[in-house]
Design a protein around this motif. Structure first.
Motif, PDB file in Angstrom:
ATOM      1  N   PHE A 197       5.178  29.790  25.926  1.00  0.00           N
ATOM      2  CA  PHE A 197       5.207  31.055  25.198  1.00  0.00           C
ATOM      3  C   PHE A 197       4.507  30.930  23.856  1.00  0.00           C
ATOM      4  N   THR A 198       3.767  31.974  23.500  1.00  0.00           N
ATOM      5  CA  THR A 198       3.237  32.139  22.150  1.00  0.00           C
ATOM      6  C   THR A 198       4.020  33.290  21.537  1.00  0.00           C
ATOM      7  N   VAL A 199       4.585  33.063  20.356  1.00  0.00           N
ATOM      8  CA  VAL A 199       5.392  34.084  19.690  1.00  0.00           C
ATOM      9  C   VAL A 199       4.695  34.470  18.397  1.00  0.00           C
ATOM     10  N   THR A 200       4.508  35.768  18.205  1.00  0.00           N
ATOM     11  CA  THR A 200       3.867  36.296  17.011  1.00  0.00           C
ATOM     12  C   THR A 200       4.769  37.381  16.426  1.00  0.00           C
ATOM     13  N   ASP A 201       5.119  37.250  15.167  1.00  0.00           N
ATOM     14  CA  ASP A 201       5.976  38.232  14.484  1.00  0.00           C
ATOM     15  C   ASP A 201       7.258  38.527  15.263  1.00  0.00           C
TER      16      ASP A 201
END
Length: 107
Positions: free
Chosen positions: A92-96
């Motif tokens: 997973f890539t998590v942004t904000d």
């Protein structure tokens, strides 16, 4: 030796897993950024169509077996009515605070 956690400690990833396991489309899309993308076995897919086929219409469920220290890499047994059960990896890539990309495939 420490046991590996089986619950993601990243709140966005935890929300994603909980939404999948509840079959909750609203919660699933709420856990994702508006422009989220995904890759399945190395191929980018249309997220809405993939989620409908692989999760919601086929009763998809994730049984998390291992979680990385940062909570963004999982190994899980993924089960749905189409494919049965298989060992999968999820990155997973998590942004904000929301999942902006996830990559999955057989482990």
């Amino acid at each position: 030796m420490t046991a590996h956690p089986t619950h993601p400690n990243d709140p966005a990833v935890a929300a994603f897993v909980a939404a999948v396991n509840a079959g909750d489309k609203d919660a699933f899309f709420a856990a994702l950024s508006d422009d989220a993308t995904l890759s399945d076995d190395g191929t980018d897919r249309d997220l809405a169509a993939w989620a409908e086929r692989e999760i919601f219409s086929s009763n998809g469920r994730m049984h998390v077996e291992d979680v990385s220290v940062d909570g963004r890499n999982l190994t899980a047994t993924y089960t749905n009515a189409t494919w049965g059960s298989m060992r999968t990896r999820w990155v997973f890539t998590v942004t904000d605070g929301r999942v902006s990309r996830f990559e999955t495939g057989q482990a």
